[in-house]
Write a protein that holds these residues in place. Structure first.
Motif, PDB file in Angstrom:
ATOM      1  N   ALA A  44      11.395  -6.930  30.070  1.00  0.00           N
ATOM      2  CA  ALA A  44      11.558  -8.318  30.521  1.00  0.00           C
ATOM      3  C   ALA A  44      10.229  -8.926  30.966  1.00  0.00           C
ATOM      4  CB  ALA A  44      12.567  -8.379  31.666  1.00  0.00           C
ATOM      5  N   PHE A  45       9.351  -8.122  31.536  1.00  0.00           N
ATOM      6  CA  PHE A  45       8.083  -8.597  32.105  1.00  0.00           C
ATOM      7  C   PHE A  45       6.967  -8.684  31.057  1.00  0.00           C
ATOM      8  CE2 PHE A  45       4.279  -7.534  34.879  1.00  0.00           C
ATOM      9  CZ  PHE A  45       4.250  -8.726  35.581  1.00  0.00           C
ATOM     10  N   ILE A  46       6.973  -7.792  30.087  1.00  0.00           N
ATOM     11  CA  ILE A  46       5.942  -7.648  29.049  1.00  0.00           C
ATOM     12  C   ILE A  46       4.529  -7.695  29.661  1.00  0.00           C
ATOM     13  CG2 ILE A  46       5.049  -8.442  26.824  1.00  0.00           C
ATOM     14  CD1 ILE A  46       7.863  -7.364  26.641  1.00  0.00           C
ATOM     15  N   PRO A  47       4.154  -6.617  30.343  1.00  0.00           N
ATOM     16  CA  PRO A  47       2.834  -6.572  30.973  1.00  0.00           C
ATOM     17  C   PRO A  47       1.721  -6.283  29.969  1.00  0.00           C
ATOM     18  CG  PRO A  47       3.958  -4.504  31.289  1.00  0.00           C
ATOM     19  CD  PRO A  47       4.932  -5.415  30.584  1.00  0.00           C
ATOM     20  N   ASP A  48       0.499  -6.470  30.443  1.00  0.00           N
ATOM     21  CA  ASP A  48      -0.682  -6.106  29.662  1.00  0.00           C
ATOM     22  C   ASP A  48      -1.031  -4.631  29.849  1.00  0.00           C
ATOM     23  OD1 ASP A  48      -1.447  -8.833  28.731  1.00  0.00           O
ATOM     24  OD2 ASP A  48      -1.587  -9.189  30.892  1.00  0.00           O
ATOM     25  N   LEU A  49      -0.456  -4.010  30.888  1.00  0.00           N
ATOM     26  CA  LEU A  49      -0.707  -2.608  31.214  1.00  0.00           C
ATOM     27  C   LEU A  49       0.456  -2.091  32.049  1.00  0.00           C
ATOM     28  CD1 LEU A  49      -2.622  -0.075  31.555  1.00  0.00           C
ATOM     29  CD2 LEU A  49      -3.524  -1.224  33.595  1.00  0.00           C
ATOM     30  N   VAL A  50       0.782  -0.812  31.869  1.00  0.00           N
ATOM     31  CA  VAL A  50       1.763  -0.132  32.725  1.00  0.00           C
ATOM     32  C   VAL A  50       1.046   1.021  33.419  1.00  0.00           C
ATOM     33  CG1 VAL A  50       3.860   1.282  32.787  1.00  0.00           C
ATOM     34  CG2 VAL A  50       3.744  -0.729  31.291  1.00  0.00           C
ATOM     35  N   ILE A  51       1.212   1.073  34.735  1.00  0.00           N
ATOM     36  CA  ILE A  51       0.727   2.212  35.512  1.00  0.00           C
ATOM     37  C   ILE A  51       1.956   3.064  35.806  1.00  0.00           C
ATOM     38  CG2 ILE A  51      -0.315   2.954  37.683  1.00  0.00           C
ATOM     39  CD1 ILE A  51      -1.899   0.265  37.576  1.00  0.00           C
ATOM     40  N   MET A  52       1.947   4.293  35.302  1.00  0.00           N
ATOM     41  CA  MET A  52       3.140   5.138  35.307  1.00  0.00           C
ATOM     42  C   MET A  52       2.921   6.418  36.100  1.00  0.00           C
ATOM     43  SD  MET A  52       6.229   5.558  33.885  1.00  0.00           S
ATOM     44  CE  MET A  52       6.210   4.465  32.467  1.00  0.00           C
ATOM     45  N   ASP A  53       3.690   6.578  37.174  1.00  0.00           N
ATOM     46  CA  ASP A  53       3.715   7.863  37.871  1.00  0.00           C
ATOM     47  C   ASP A  53       4.380   8.865  36.931  1.00  0.00           C
ATOM     48  OD1 ASP A  53       3.650   9.855  39.811  1.00  0.00           O
ATOM     49  OD2 ASP A  53       5.353   9.073  40.924  1.00  0.00           O
ATOM     50  N   ILE A  54       3.956  10.096  36.982  1.00  0.00           N
ATOM     51  CA  ILE A  54       4.536  11.113  36.091  1.00  0.00           C
ATOM     52  C   ILE A  54       5.688  11.847  36.768  1.00  0.00           C
ATOM     53  CG2 ILE A  54       4.050  13.266  34.833  1.00  0.00           C
ATOM     54  CD1 ILE A  54       2.956  10.635  33.557  1.00  0.00           C
ATOM     55  N   GLN A  55       5.559  12.155  38.045  1.00  0.00           N
ATOM     56  CA  GLN A  55       6.605  12.873  38.775  1.00  0.00           C
ATOM     57  C   GLN A  55       7.561  11.870  39.410  1.00  0.00           C
ATOM     58  OE1 GLN A  55       6.971  16.199  38.772  1.00  0.00           O
ATOM     59  NE2 GLN A  55       5.186  16.396  37.469  1.00  0.00           N
ATOM     60  N   LEU A  56       8.618  11.528  38.696  1.00  0.00           N
ATOM     61  CA  LEU A  56       9.609  10.558  39.156  1.00  0.00           C
ATOM     62  C   LEU A  56      10.982  11.224  39.223  1.00  0.00           C
ATOM     63  CD1 LEU A  56       8.500   7.658  36.787  1.00  0.00           C
ATOM     64  CD2 LEU A  56       8.282   7.646  39.283  1.00  0.00           C
ATOM     65  N   PRO A  57      11.816  10.806  40.168  1.00  0.00           N
ATOM     66  CA  PRO A  57      13.184  11.327  40.166  1.00  0.00           C
ATOM     67  C   PRO A  57      13.984  10.713  39.022  1.00  0.00           C
ATOM     68  CG  PRO A  57      12.872   9.761  41.973  1.00  0.00           C
ATOM     69  CD  PRO A  57      11.543   9.925  41.294  1.00  0.00           C
ATOM     70  N   HIS A  58      14.950  11.408  38.534  1.00  0.00           N
ATOM     71  CA  HIS A  58      15.897  10.969  37.508  1.00  0.00           C
ATOM     72  C   HIS A  58      15.320  11.033  36.094  1.00  0.00           C
ATOM     73  CE1 HIS A  58      18.344   9.721  40.850  1.00  0.00           C
ATOM     74  NE2 HIS A  58      17.409   8.883  41.254  1.00  0.00           N
ATOM     75  N   ILE A  59      14.156  10.451  35.870  1.00  0.00           N
ATOM     76  CA  ILE A  59      13.528  10.429  34.542  1.00  0.00           C
ATOM     77  C   ILE A  59      12.044  10.685  34.744  1.00  0.00           C
ATOM     78  CG2 ILE A  59      13.057   9.056  32.469  1.00  0.00           C
ATOM     79  CD1 ILE A  59      15.390   7.230  33.301  1.00  0.00           C
ATOM     80  N   SER A  60      11.470  11.589  33.980  1.00  0.00           N
ATOM     81  CA  SER A  60      10.040  11.846  34.153  1.00  0.00           C
ATOM     82  C   SER A  60       9.217  10.721  33.535  1.00  0.00           C
ATOM     83  CB  SER A  60       9.650  13.182  33.503  1.00  0.00           C
ATOM     84  OG  SER A  60       9.510  13.033  32.101  1.00  0.00           O
ATOM     85  N   GLY A  61       8.027  10.548  34.073  1.00  0.00           N
ATOM     86  CA  GLY A  61       7.107   9.565  33.516  1.00  0.00           C
ATOM     87  C   GLY A  61       6.770   9.863  32.067  1.00  0.00           C
ATOM     88  N   ILE A  62       6.695  11.139  31.725  1.00  0.00           N
ATOM     89  CA  ILE A  62       6.421  11.508  30.331  1.00  0.00           C
ATOM     90  C   ILE A  62       7.537  11.008  29.421  1.00  0.00           C
ATOM     91  CG2 ILE A  62       6.237  13.465  28.732  1.00  0.00           C
ATOM     92  CD1 ILE A  62       4.613  14.902  30.901  1.00  0.00           C
ATOM     93  N   ASP A  63       8.796  11.169  29.845  1.00  0.00           N
ATOM     94  CA  ASP A  63       9.915  10.664  29.046  1.00  0.00           C
ATOM     95  C   ASP A  63       9.876   9.143  28.929  1.00  0.00           C
ATOM     96  OD1 ASP A  63      10.865  13.223  28.572  1.00  0.00           O
ATOM     97  OD2 ASP A  63      12.319  13.154  30.217  1.00  0.00           O
ATOM     98  N   LEU A  64       9.499   8.463  30.020  1.00  0.00           N
ATOM     99  CA  LEU A  64       9.393   7.001  29.961  1.00  0.00           C
ATOM    100  C   LEU A  64       8.279   6.553  29.024  1.00  0.00           C
ATOM    101  CD1 LEU A  64       9.958   6.075  33.708  1.00  0.00           C
ATOM    102  CD2 LEU A  64      11.514   5.667  31.797  1.00  0.00           C
ATOM    103  N   ILE A  65       7.165   7.268  29.041  1.00  0.00           N
ATOM    104  CA  ILE A  65       6.070   6.939  28.123  1.00  0.00           C
ATOM    105  C   ILE A  65       6.547   7.096  26.685  1.00  0.00           C
ATOM    106  CG2 ILE A  65       3.807   7.693  27.274  1.00  0.00           C
ATOM    107  CD1 ILE A  65       3.177   8.477  30.249  1.00  0.00           C
ATOM    108  N   ARG A  66       7.242   8.174  26.397  1.00  0.00           N
ATOM    109  CA  ARG A  66       7.753   8.397  25.035  1.00  0.00           C
ATOM    110  C   ARG A  66       8.735   7.293  24.625  1.00  0.00           C
ATOM    111  NH1 ARG A  66       8.235  14.555  26.295  1.00  0.00           N
ATOM    112  NH2 ARG A  66       6.269  15.283  25.441  1.00  0.00           N
ATOM    113  N   GLN A  67       9.614   6.885  25.567  1.00  0.00           N
ATOM    114  CA  GLN A  67      10.554   5.793  25.273  1.00  0.00           C
ATOM    115  C   GLN A  67       9.800   4.516  24.934  1.00  0.00           C
ATOM    116  OE1 GLN A  67      13.521   5.055  28.291  1.00  0.00           O
ATOM    117  NE2 GLN A  67      14.109   7.206  28.386  1.00  0.00           N
ATOM    118  N   MET A  68       8.789   4.204  25.738  1.00  0.00           N
ATOM    119  CA  MET A  68       8.022   2.976  25.492  1.00  0.00           C
ATOM    120  C   MET A  68       7.297   3.037  24.152  1.00  0.00           C
ATOM    121  SD  MET A  68       6.389   1.970  29.166  1.00  0.00           S
ATOM    122  CE  MET A  68       5.388   0.709  28.353  1.00  0.00           C
TER     123      MET A  68
END
Length: 133
Positions: A44-68
């Motif tokens: 919804a936001f469409i940023p120019d950059l995402v800063i992603m923590d890797i150790q997240l509860p529920h979903i790992s940052g690595i999984d979120l990076i792969r989804q993106m």
């Protein structure tokens, strides 16, 4: 033009630090504290950059990076991974998932800003805050 950055971070202190540093440089910020909302909020936001923590509860940052990176609408957005768990092989694993930069916590303010500028170019001048936290 004001740059836009989404921050995905579950630790409130880190989230505030990153947000405050970016706002001080005139960046529009979308703060996401719950990883389960990250992809929809980023879409919804469409940023120019995402800063992603890797150790997240529920979903790992690595999984979120792969989804993106598998989403045609998001794959072009650079991702800067930040993590407190910088063990042997972690950086390679994070970069293999699609991260464009990797910063270990605790962060150096100078290195953090330098990494953001390296991915965005010159930071924005006007401050607009969008915070969902």
């Amino acid at each position: 033009m004001t740059k836009k950055v989404a921050i995905v971070e579950d630790n409130e202190l880190n989230l505030r630090l990153f947000r405050d540093l970016l706002q001080a440089h005139g960046v529009e910020v979308e703060a996401v504290g719950d990883a389960r909302e990250a992809v929809s909020r980023i879409s919804a936001f469409i940023p120019d950059l995402v800063i992603m923590d890797i150790q997240l509860p529920h979903i790992s940052g690595i999984d979120l990076i792969r989804q993106m990176k598998s989403d045609n609408g998001l794959r072009h957005i650079p991702i800067m991974a930040v993590t407190a768990y910088a063990g042997k092989g972690d950086e390679a694993r994070v970069r293999d998932a699609g991260a464009d930069a990797y910063v270990a916590k605790p962060i150096s303010v100078a290195r953090f800003i330098s990494s953001v500028e390296g991915l965005l170019g010159t930071l924005g001048q006007n401050v607009t805050v969008v915070s969902g936290v």
